[in-house]
Motif scaffolding. Structure first.
Motif, PDB file in Angstrom:
ATOM      1  N   PRO A  54      33.527  39.368  34.079  1.00 30.48           N
ATOM      2  CA  PRO A  54      34.577  39.096  33.094  1.00 30.48           C
ATOM      3  C   PRO A  54      34.085  39.303  31.667  1.00 30.48           C
ATOM      4  O   PRO A  54      32.937  39.023  31.349  1.00 30.48           O
ATOM      5  CB  PRO A  54      34.932  37.626  33.317  1.00 30.48           C
ATOM      6  N   GLY A 103      35.136  43.781  32.612  1.00 33.92           N
ATOM      7  CA  GLY A 103      36.562  43.804  32.296  1.00 33.92           C
ATOM      8  C   GLY A 103      37.308  42.780  33.120  1.00 33.92           C
ATOM      9  O   GLY A 103      36.710  41.920  33.756  1.00 33.92           O
ATOM     10  N   ASP A 104      38.636  42.901  33.086  1.00 33.51           N
ATOM     11  CA  ASP A 104      39.417  42.030  33.955  1.00 33.51           C
ATOM     12  C   ASP A 104      39.334  42.616  35.367  1.00 33.51           C
ATOM     13  O   ASP A 104      39.050  43.805  35.534  1.00 33.51           O
ATOM     14  CB  ASP A 104      40.864  41.885  33.459  1.00 33.51           C
ATOM     15  N   PRO A 105      39.553  41.796  36.397  1.00 31.85           N
ATOM     16  CA  PRO A 105      39.331  42.267  37.773  1.00 31.85           C
ATOM     17  C   PRO A 105      40.106  43.538  38.134  1.00 31.85           C
ATOM     18  O   PRO A 105      39.536  44.449  38.729  1.00 31.85           O
ATOM     19  CB  PRO A 105      39.777  41.080  38.624  1.00 31.85           C
ATOM     20  N   TYR A 106      41.377  43.625  37.741  1.00 34.23           N
ATOM     21  CA  TYR A 106      42.165  44.810  38.085  1.00 34.23           C
ATOM     22  C   TYR A 106      41.585  46.059  37.413  1.00 34.23           C
ATOM     23  O   TYR A 106      41.302  47.054  38.076  1.00 34.23           O
ATOM     24  CB  TYR A 106      43.632  44.608  37.694  1.00 34.23           C
ATOM     25  N   VAL A 137      45.605  40.655  41.794  1.00 37.52           N
ATOM     26  CA  VAL A 137      44.893  41.925  41.637  1.00 37.52           C
ATOM     27  C   VAL A 137      45.249  42.848  42.803  1.00 37.52           C
ATOM     28  O   VAL A 137      45.502  44.036  42.618  1.00 37.52           O
ATOM     29  CB  VAL A 137      43.364  41.674  41.579  1.00 37.52           C
TER      30      VAL A 137
END
Length: 153
Positions: A54, A103-106, A137
């Motif tokens: 993250p 980054g963000d998971p997606y 996600v």
């Protein structure tokens, strides 16, 4: 008569060569990895294990402790995977690599799948209640429609 030679890469024609599994240490992601490992073994594919580290918003990141904590999570995951792979050596062999994306998971999983030319993506079902409303996600990956996505409960 002209001869047609197919020089392009077409996903899914000969079975997957790279199976990407998202891992974050949760029970559902560990089940997803186990499922993906079985697929990779049967298809003689590379298992690409991806941890998305993250990135905190500018106001939330007050220094290194957050980065160190997420780095420690990645190290713990790698250690656990290596130990499991060693225990299963000769019984259940699978080629695997571990990758960390930020980054963000997606977005991290999309970047990983593109960069690693994944043929399939395997993720665990979200364990957070709010995702039933907003979308997990896994749902976002399915809607992106770029890869076959398997969601493991």
């Amino acid at each position: 008569m002209t001869e047609h030679v197919n020089t392009g890469f077409e996903r899914g024609t000969d079975g997957p060569k790279v199976i990407l599994a998202g891992i974050d240490g949760s029970d559902s992601s560990l089940r997803a990895v186990a499922y993906a490992a079985g697929l990779a073994r049967r298809q003689n594919a590379l298992l690409a294990l991806v941890y998305v580290q993250p990135v905190m918003a500018a106001g939330a990141s007050l220094g290194a402790p957050v980065a160190e904590a997420t780095g420690e999570v990645a190290e713990e995951i790698v250690t656990g995977i290596r130990e499991a792979a060693e225990r299963l050596k000769g019984i259940f062999d699978v080629r695997w690599e571990f990758h960390t994306f930020r980054g963000d998971p997606y977005a991290g999983l999309v970047s990983a799948a593109q960069e690693l030319t994944a043929d399939a993506v395997v993720v665990g079902a979200s364990e957070q209640a709010g995702h039933r409303i907003v979308g997990s996600v896994a749902v976002r990956l399915v809607k992106a429609g770029r890869w076959p996505v398997t969601v493991v409960p």
